[in-house]
Design a protein around this motif. Sequence first.
Motif, PDB file in Angstrom:
ATOM      1  N   ARG A 103      -4.180   3.084   9.239  1.00 42.82           N
ATOM      2  CA  ARG A 103      -4.254   4.227   8.337  1.00 42.82           C
ATOM      3  C   ARG A 103      -5.369   5.177   8.782  1.00 42.82           C
ATOM      4  NH1 ARG A 103      -0.360   1.206   6.467  1.00 42.82           N
ATOM      5  NH2 ARG A 103      -0.192   0.793   4.237  1.00 42.82           N
ATOM      6  N   GLU A 105      -7.571   6.553   6.990  1.00 42.33           N
ATOM      7  CA  GLU A 105      -8.873   6.291   6.340  1.00 42.33           C
ATOM      8  C   GLU A 105      -9.672   5.218   7.079  1.00 42.33           C
ATOM      9  OE1 GLU A 105      -5.951   6.108   4.708  1.00 42.33           O
ATOM     10  OE2 GLU A 105      -5.866   4.361   3.362  1.00 42.33           O
ATOM     11  N   PRO A 197      -9.536  -6.110   5.766  1.00 45.26           N
ATOM     12  CA  PRO A 197      -8.714  -7.265   5.398  1.00 45.26           C
ATOM     13  C   PRO A 197      -7.612  -6.833   4.431  1.00 45.26           C
ATOM     14  CG  PRO A 197     -10.658  -7.214   4.012  1.00 45.26           C
ATOM     15  CD  PRO A 197     -10.772  -6.028   4.961  1.00 45.26           C
ATOM     16  N   PRO A 198      -6.645  -7.714   4.168  1.00 42.13           N
ATOM     17  CA  PRO A 198      -5.718  -7.416   3.071  1.00 42.13           C
ATOM     18  C   PRO A 198      -6.551  -7.276   1.798  1.00 42.13           C
ATOM     19  CG  PRO A 198      -5.085  -9.430   4.249  1.00 42.13           C
ATOM     20  CD  PRO A 198      -6.431  -9.032   4.747  1.00 42.13           C
ATOM     21  N   ALA A 219      -0.698  -8.584   5.356  1.00 39.53           N
ATOM     22  CA  ALA A 219      -1.736  -7.621   5.757  1.00 39.53           C
ATOM     23  C   ALA A 219      -2.204  -6.781   4.576  1.00 39.53           C
ATOM     24  CB  ALA A 219      -1.206  -6.713   6.858  1.00 39.53           C
ATOM     25  N   ARG A 281     -14.894   3.419  -0.410  1.00 39.62           N
ATOM     26  CA  ARG A 281     -13.922   2.485   0.168  1.00 39.62           C
ATOM     27  C   ARG A 281     -14.579   1.491   1.135  1.00 39.62           C
ATOM     28  NH1 ARG A 281      -8.402   2.533   0.581  1.00 39.62           N
ATOM     29  NH2 ARG A 281      -8.231   4.665  -0.182  1.00 39.62           N
TER      30      ARG A 281
HETATM   31  N1  GLN Z   1      -4.836   1.022   2.702  1.00 41.87           N
HETATM   32  C1  GLN Z   1      -3.678   0.185   2.590  1.00 41.87           C
HETATM   33  C2  GLN Z   1      -2.766   0.703   1.518  1.00 41.87           C
HETATM   34  O1  GLN Z   1      -3.236   1.266   0.570  1.00 41.87           O
HETATM   35  C3  GLN Z   1      -4.050  -1.258   2.318  1.00 41.87           C
HETATM   36  C4  GLN Z   1      -4.621  -1.826   3.527  1.00 41.87           C
HETATM   37  C5  GLN Z   1      -5.167  -3.194   3.338  1.00 41.87           C
HETATM   38  O2  GLN Z   1      -4.826  -3.946   2.425  1.00 41.87           O
HETATM   39  N2  GLN Z   1      -6.055  -3.513   4.197  1.00 41.87           N
HETATM   40  O3  GLN Z   1      -1.571   0.578   1.621  1.00 41.87           O
END
Ligand code: GLN
Length: 290
Positions: A103, A105, A197-198, A219, A281
């Motif tokens: 992503r 971000e 991480p997730p 993930a 974040r």
């Molecule tokens: N940023 C991702 C989302 O909002 C989540 C990523 C993550 O869990 N590391 O879909």
Amino acid sequence: MSRQHLNDAQSVQQLQAQLVHRLRAAGLDSPLPEARALLTHVLRLDWAGLVLAAERSVTPAEAEQLEGLTLRRLAREPLQHLLGRVEWGGVTLHVSPATLIPRPETEGLLALALKSLEGRAALAAPAVLDVGTGTGALALGLKAARPEAQVTASDLSPEALALAGHNAAANGLEVAFVLADLLEGVAGSFDLIVSNPPYLPDADRLEAQPEVKYDPDMALYSGPDGLKLARRLVVQAAGRLNVGGTLLLELDPRNVGLLAAEMRLANWTVQTHADLSGRERFLWASRLEW
Ligand code: GLN
């Protein structure tokens, strides 16, 4: 669009206009950039080449390939999967359904990681670990910017590691990849541990954007509050940072304050940092005592 329609010779410009219209009608947010990205991919042009090709007609084979990709995009398959790759953090990363699509971000986390290494100029070859590397994004972005760093990257998914290894080779970057559950199975200690991480609460699955359903659940989701894996990672990282080392995490903005408070009680100094849209974040942490 009918077969007949496909067979009519159309110009690039006409096709682009139709494509923008169809993507917009389907409710996609950025129809023009997406249409251009699909066209440059199918026509094997860069953006300048696409502008110059406006008047040329599209071959039936090109029109057919574009139609196939368009239908997949209208079914909300992520654009990045259709293109097969993404430009991220200064590297080109192949993506697949086995990994989270990197992503924008998370480039903010990469920037913080590079900043933390700048503050450690005395280290000739800082030891860096990227936990849950996925496509290899953070590890490879770091290695590209700081070639002298010794970068290790872990993931629990063999498929993700295979893709990350491929991405390392494709970018000519040397990173050590380890199959591991967070830090369990990773040897050594580190000057920087970084991880995206997730971090989503399990219940978010019910409201996920259609595109996000193409990312692997492993993930994305991390227990009822989204902090299950981050908490485990923090405990493991405490014993694996070198003196003066930093732990950097990306988290759900709903959780950054909570985990920061928990970590302060466990002898960490913690700062939080906002992403580009101003939401806290990222978490920048080091041990109060060594
Ligand atoms: N940023 C991702 C989302 O909002 C989540 C990523 C993550 O869990 N590391 O879909």
